[in-house]
Enzyme design. Structure first.
Site, PDB file in Angstrom:
ATOM      1  N   ALA A 121       0.837  -1.197   0.000  1.00 53.59           N
ATOM      2  CA  ALA A 121       0.000   0.000   0.000  1.00 53.59           C
ATOM      3  C   ALA A 121       0.869   1.242   0.000  1.00 53.59           C
ATOM      4  O   ALA A 121       0.453   2.307   0.446  1.00 53.59           O
ATOM      5  CB  ALA A 121      -0.953   0.013   1.187  1.00 53.59           C
ATOM      6  N   SER A 122       2.111   1.078  -0.482  1.00 50.67           N
ATOM      7  CA  SER A 122       3.028   2.201  -0.630  1.00 50.67           C
ATOM      8  C   SER A 122       3.243   2.904   0.718  1.00 50.67           C
ATOM      9  O   SER A 122       3.576   2.262   1.696  1.00 50.67           O
ATOM     10  CB  SER A 122       2.493   3.165  -1.700  1.00 50.67           C
ATOM     11  OG  SER A 122       3.421   4.168  -2.003  1.00 50.67           O
ATOM     12  N   HIS A 123       3.002   4.217   0.761  1.00 43.19           N
ATOM     13  CA  HIS A 123       3.273   4.995   1.969  1.00 43.19           C
ATOM     14  C   HIS A 123       2.103   5.008   2.949  1.00 43.19           C
ATOM     15  O   HIS A 123       2.204   5.639   4.007  1.00 43.19           O
ATOM     16  CB  HIS A 123       3.594   6.443   1.575  1.00 43.19           C
ATOM     17  CG  HIS A 123       2.464   7.102   0.851  1.00 43.19           C
ATOM     18  ND1 HIS A 123       2.242   6.902  -0.493  1.00 43.19           N
ATOM     19  CD2 HIS A 123       1.479   7.915   1.278  1.00 43.19           C
ATOM     20  CE1 HIS A 123       1.159   7.596  -0.851  1.00 43.19           C
ATOM     21  NE2 HIS A 123       0.685   8.217   0.202  1.00 43.19           N
TER      22      HIS A 123
END
Length: 208
Positions: free
Chosen positions: A99-101
């Site tokens: 979910a990336s960042h």
């Protein structure tokens, strides 16, 4: 039903309200059908929900005859490298579980086609989302089993990835330095450790 986890460039949602392992499998299967992918790479980040999501996708796609190359815990860029470097001929796509960042309560997927071309709203993500949201379509697809399941290979891709990174710089002109590096408790930590053996740097590691 409508999927709330689709963004303009990837899949991302809060667990379990907007995204979970079964939604991930439906999206992955829709991707393989829409983009005609029969051999693909899968990687995952360090989130606590990532192993379950990864394994659910792997098991579901193998049952549908898709060949899987699993590179395990890695950074998104390592999946991209694995897809375009090929590990032999025939890699047609890749999925990174991340979910990336976003905070820990989220998870998602980044999807690429051949040569690591991103799948976004402009290149099929809308159509893939529509297929994945159709529960009848999913039931019909999973009811059909190919004559034999896909093949599975677990590969440590990091050596090839480190070699790729080092090919982009001239280590002979680097001077010794002390460098603070913050991996943010993410998947860059193992890559930093492997690079350290080849670089004239002394790393001070934070959140490793």
């Amino acid at each position: 039903m409508q999927l709330r986890c689709l963004t303009a460039y990837d899949v991302r949602g809060k667990i379990p309200e907007d995204f979970d392992a079964q939604i991930a499998l439906r999206i992955a299967l829709a991707f393989t059908c829409h983009c005609r992918v029969r051999r693909m790479v899968i990687g995952r980040d360090m989130r606590l929900t990532s192993p379950e999501i990864s394994q659910t996708i792997i098991d579901g796609l193998l049952a549908q005859g898709v060949d899987i190359i699993d590179i395990g815990l890695c950074g998104t860029e390592e999946v991209y490298h694995a897809v375009f470097s090929g590990f032999g001929d025939g890699i047609e796509g890749g999925i990174m579980i991340t979910a990336s960042h976003n905070p820990a309560a989220y998870n998602g997927m980044k999807i690429v086609q051949r040569e690591s071309r991103p799948v976004s709203r402009d290149s099929g993500l809308i159509e893939i989302g529509q297929m994945a949201a159709d529960l009848q379509w999913f039931a019909e697809q999973t009811a059909q089993r190919p004559p034999q399941p896909g093949s599975y290979r677990r590969i440590d891709s990091k050596e090839a990835y480190i070699k790729h990174l080092l090919a982009m710089v001239d280590c002979s002109v680097m001077r010794p330095m002390k460098i603070v590096v913050n991996a943010g408790n993410g998947c860059a930590g193992p890559v930093v450790d492997l690079l350290a053996a080849h670089l004239p740097f002394s790393f001070i590691r934070l959140n490793h």
